[in-house]
Design a protein around this motif. Sequence first.
Motif, PDB file in Angstrom:
ATOM      1  N   ILE A  20       0.852  -1.197   0.000  1.00  0.00           N
ATOM      2  CA  ILE A  20       0.000   0.000   0.000  1.00  0.00           C
ATOM      3  C   ILE A  20       0.890   1.250   0.000  1.00  0.00           C
ATOM      4  CG2 ILE A  20      -1.656   1.333   1.395  1.00  0.00           C
ATOM      5  CD1 ILE A  20      -2.994  -1.357   2.102  1.00  0.00           C
ATOM      6  N   GLU A  21       1.944   1.208   0.817  1.00  0.00           N
ATOM      7  CA  GLU A  21       2.863   2.352   0.871  1.00  0.00           C
ATOM      8  C   GLU A  21       3.541   2.548  -0.491  1.00  0.00           C
ATOM      9  OE1 GLU A  21       2.877   4.293   3.385  1.00  0.00           O
ATOM     10  OE2 GLU A  21       2.687   3.186   5.280  1.00  0.00           O
ATOM     11  N   ALA A  22       3.944   1.460  -1.130  1.00  0.00           N
ATOM     12  CA  ALA A  22       4.633   1.567  -2.425  1.00  0.00           C
ATOM     13  C   ALA A  22       3.697   2.160  -3.480  1.00  0.00           C
ATOM     14  CB  ALA A  22       5.141   0.195  -2.862  1.00  0.00           C
ATOM     15  N   VAL A  23       2.445   1.720  -3.493  1.00  0.00           N
ATOM     16  CA  VAL A  23       1.489   2.271  -4.454  1.00  0.00           C
ATOM     17  C   VAL A  23       1.249   3.757  -4.136  1.00  0.00           C
ATOM     18  CG1 VAL A  23      -0.931   2.185  -5.248  1.00  0.00           C
ATOM     19  CG2 VAL A  23       0.368   0.053  -4.974  1.00  0.00           C
ATOM     20  N   ALA A  24       1.103   4.068  -2.855  1.00  0.00           N
ATOM     21  CA  ALA A  24       0.866   5.477  -2.467  1.00  0.00           C
ATOM     22  C   ALA A  24       2.036   6.356  -2.916  1.00  0.00           C
ATOM     23  CB  ALA A  24       0.650   5.571  -0.953  1.00  0.00           C
ATOM     24  N   ASP A  25       3.258   5.834  -2.813  1.00  0.00           N
ATOM     25  CA  ASP A  25       4.431   6.607  -3.281  1.00  0.00           C
ATOM     26  C   ASP A  25       4.312   6.917  -4.771  1.00  0.00           C
ATOM     27  OD1 ASP A  25       5.773   6.815  -0.865  1.00  0.00           O
ATOM     28  OD2 ASP A  25       6.982   4.984  -1.182  1.00  0.00           O
ATOM     29  N   ALA A  26       3.950   5.877  -5.545  1.00  0.00           N
ATOM     30  CA  ALA A  26       3.855   6.057  -7.004  1.00  0.00           C
ATOM     31  C   ALA A  26       2.737   7.046  -7.356  1.00  0.00           C
ATOM     32  CB  ALA A  26       3.602   4.710  -7.676  1.00  0.00           C
ATOM     33  N   ILE A  27       1.613   6.944  -6.641  1.00  0.00           N
ATOM     34  CA  ILE A  27       0.491   7.856  -6.910  1.00  0.00           C
ATOM     35  C   ILE A  27       0.888   9.289  -6.523  1.00  0.00           C
ATOM     36  CG2 ILE A  27      -1.932   8.406  -6.299  1.00  0.00           C
ATOM     37  CD1 ILE A  27      -1.514   5.820  -8.014  1.00  0.00           C
ATOM     38  N   ALA A  28       1.617   9.416  -5.416  1.00  0.00           N
ATOM     39  CA  ALA A  28       2.049  10.747  -4.964  1.00  0.00           C
ATOM     40  C   ALA A  28       2.973  11.387  -5.996  1.00  0.00           C
ATOM     41  CB  ALA A  28       2.751  10.627  -3.602  1.00  0.00           C
ATOM     42  N   ARG A  29       3.906  10.584  -6.520  1.00  0.00           N
ATOM     43  CA  ARG A  29       4.839  11.124  -7.531  1.00  0.00           C
ATOM     44  C   ARG A  29       4.057  11.643  -8.743  1.00  0.00           C
ATOM     45  NH1 ARG A  29       8.192   6.957  -6.174  1.00  0.00           N
ATOM     46  NH2 ARG A  29       7.340   5.570  -7.772  1.00  0.00           N
ATOM     47  N   ALA A  30       3.136  10.823  -9.244  1.00  0.00           N
ATOM     48  CA  ALA A  30       2.360  11.223 -10.429  1.00  0.00           C
ATOM     49  C   ALA A  30       1.514  12.457 -10.103  1.00  0.00           C
ATOM     50  CB  ALA A  30       1.479  10.066 -10.880  1.00  0.00           C
ATOM     51  N   HIS A  31       0.974  12.518  -8.886  1.00  0.00           N
ATOM     52  CA  HIS A  31       0.153  13.667  -8.472  1.00  0.00           C
ATOM     53  C   HIS A  31       0.992  14.951  -8.519  1.00  0.00           C
ATOM     54  CE1 HIS A  31      -3.154  15.610  -6.253  1.00  0.00           C
ATOM     55  NE2 HIS A  31      -2.204  16.231  -5.558  1.00  0.00           N
ATOM     56  N   HIS A  32       2.217  14.863  -8.008  1.00  0.00           N
ATOM     57  CA  HIS A  32       3.072  16.053  -7.991  1.00  0.00           C
ATOM     58  C   HIS A  32       3.500  16.453  -9.394  1.00  0.00           C
ATOM     59  CE1 HIS A  32       2.848  16.331  -3.748  1.00  0.00           C
ATOM     60  NE2 HIS A  32       3.501  15.196  -3.514  1.00  0.00           N
ATOM     61  N   GLU A  33       3.456  15.485 -10.313  1.00  0.00           N
ATOM     62  CA  GLU A  33       3.775  15.811 -11.719  1.00  0.00           C
ATOM     63  C   GLU A  33       2.552  16.365 -12.444  1.00  0.00           C
ATOM     64  OE1 GLU A  33       5.360  12.132 -13.200  1.00  0.00           O
ATOM     65  OE2 GLU A  33       7.184  12.350 -11.983  1.00  0.00           O
ATOM     66  N   GLY A  34       1.442  16.484 -11.726  1.00  0.00           N
ATOM     67  CA  GLY A  34       0.249  17.133 -12.303  1.00  0.00           C
ATOM     68  C   GLY A  34      -0.777  16.169 -12.885  1.00  0.00           C
ATOM     69  N   GLU A  35      -0.566  14.848 -12.712  1.00  0.00           N
ATOM     70  CA  GLU A  35      -1.535  13.879 -13.267  1.00  0.00           C
ATOM     71  C   GLU A  35      -2.834  13.916 -12.476  1.00  0.00           C
ATOM     72  OE1 GLU A  35      -1.416   9.430 -14.048  1.00  0.00           O
ATOM     73  OE2 GLU A  35       0.695   9.955 -14.251  1.00  0.00           O
ATOM     74  N   ARG A  36      -3.972  13.820 -13.171  1.00  0.00           N
ATOM     75  CA  ARG A  36      -5.267  13.671 -12.468  1.00  0.00           C
ATOM     76  C   ARG A  36      -5.597  12.179 -12.437  1.00  0.00           C
ATOM     77  NH1 ARG A  36      -9.818  17.728 -13.158  1.00  0.00           N
ATOM     78  NH2 ARG A  36     -10.261  16.796 -15.181  1.00  0.00           N
ATOM     79  N   GLN A  37      -5.665  11.624 -11.226  1.00  0.00           N
ATOM     80  CA  GLN A  37      -5.795  10.180 -11.094  1.00  0.00           C
ATOM     81  C   GLN A  37      -7.046   9.798 -10.303  1.00  0.00           C
ATOM     82  OE1 GLN A  37      -1.556   8.568 -10.113  1.00  0.00           O
ATOM     83  NE2 GLN A  37      -1.713  10.524  -9.078  1.00  0.00           N
TER      84      GLN A  37
END
Length: 403
Positions: A20-37
Motif C-alpha cells: 500500500i505504501e509503495a502504491v501510495a508513493d507512485a500515486i504521490a509522484r504522479a500527483h506532484h507531476e500534475g496527473e489527475r488520477q
Amino acid sequence: MTKINVKKFGGTSVGSFERIEAVADAIARAHHEGERQVLVLSAMAGETNRLYAMAANIDPVASARELDMLVTAGEQVSIALMAMALERRGIKARSLLGSQVKIRTNNQFGRASIELVETNGLIGLLDAGVVPVIAGFQGVDGEGNITTLGRGGSDTTAVAVAAALNAAECQIFTDVCGVFTTDPNIDPNAQKLDSISFEAMYEMARQGAKVLHPDSVACARRHGVVLRVLSSFEPGSGTLIRFDEPDHTVSGIVGIAVSRGQGLVSVSGVVDNPPAEVALFKTLADACVDTDLVAQQPSERMLSFSLAQAEVNKVLALIDTLTGAHALGAVNYETELAKVSLISTGKPVMAELAARVTELLAAQNIRVRLVSTAEIKLSVMIDEKDLQQAVRSLHRAFNLNKV
Ligand code: ADP
Ligand code: ASP
Ligand code: MG
C-alpha cells in the motif's frame, strides 16, 4: 484540462502495508507531476476468499444478497488504508464505496452488471485536487442493495469509471508485467505481448486468463476505453489492448488460456427426450448455474456438460429432483478437471486444429474428456493434474515460446 487516468490495483498490489505504501508513493509522484488520477482498488490479497469462507461456516448456501453484503467489506478496508497513506503524504484523498460514487448495477447478486456510473461527485473531487479512491467489484442496485460484479470484477469497475469520465487511459496494475501468451505462472516460456487485439483478449479472459475480467474487456471495447495492463511491482509499458489490426502470430494461435477447478456432469436418457432436456436446462438456469461446454452422445442418449467444480454437488441435487418425473438414466460426474483453450487469430479450420491438439496430447498420454470449438477458440477438458504439461507442450508446439 489535464486528462484523467484511472488506475486499478489488484489484490497482490495492495496485499500488505508495504505494498500500500509503495502504491501510495507512485500515486504521490504522479500527483506532484500534475496527473489527475482516480484509483480503483481490490481487497487485500486473500481477503475476499476469507470472507467467502466465513459465510460457508454459517451457511454453505447463503443467499446471494447477504454474500454480496459480506464480501464487499474487503474493498472497504483497502480503500480507507490507501486514502490514509495518501493523506499522510500530504495528498488530499477520499475513499468511496460503490454506493457512494453511485455505481448503479442491476440486481443480479454475485454477478451484477454496471448500468451507470455517476460522475458529478468524482469530477467535483478531481477539480478540488482530491484523489478519489474507489472500491472495486461493488455497486448498488435500484433498491439500494449492495451488489458485486463477479470474482475479479474490480477490473470492470475501473473500465466503467474510465468510460464515464472519458479518461485518457484505464491502467490495470497487477502482479505480472502485462498480458502473456499464457499464464506465466504455469509456463516460464510465456511471452509478454506488447499489444493484443480486443477480440483475442476478450476470448482469453472468457476462457479463464484471470489477468482481465471478461466484462472489463467488453466494456472497454464498447466505450472505446484505452485499456492497458501493467505491473505494480516493476516499471514498463505493459500490454495495450488494441482496437485496430488483428494479431500477428507465426502459428495462428495468439495465446492459451486455462481454467482450473472444472467439473463434468453426464446424464443419460436426456438426448432425444425434449421435455427432459428442457427441464434440465431450465432447472440449471433457475439456479443460476453456468454450464460451459456441452456434448451429446446419442448412443446412451447422454448429455454431458462442464461447470465449475464448486457447483457439482448443487447440480447433482437438482438433477435428483428431476429423475422421477423425466425418466432420466444414470448420472455420472467428475471433478478436478481443467479446461485448456487455444485462442486463434482469424478463423482456422477447427477440425484441423482439433486433430493436431488431440494428437499432441494423446502422444503424452493426456486424456481429453471433451473438445469444443467456437469461432476463434478451441477448448479441451483434461485432468487438472495434467494441466502444466499440456499447456507447456501446446505452447511450444504452436511456436509461442519466447526465443
Ligand atoms: P489482480 O489481483 O491484480 O487482479 P489476478 O490474479 O486477478 O490479479 O490476475 C493476474 C494473474 O493472472 C497473474 O498472476 C497470472 O497468474 C494470471 N494469468 C492468467 N493468464 C494470464 C495471461 N495470459 N497473462 C498474464 N497473466 C495471466
Ligand atoms: N476482491 C474481488 C475478488 O477477489 C474483486 C477483485 O479482486 O477484482 O474477486
Ligand atoms: Mg484480477
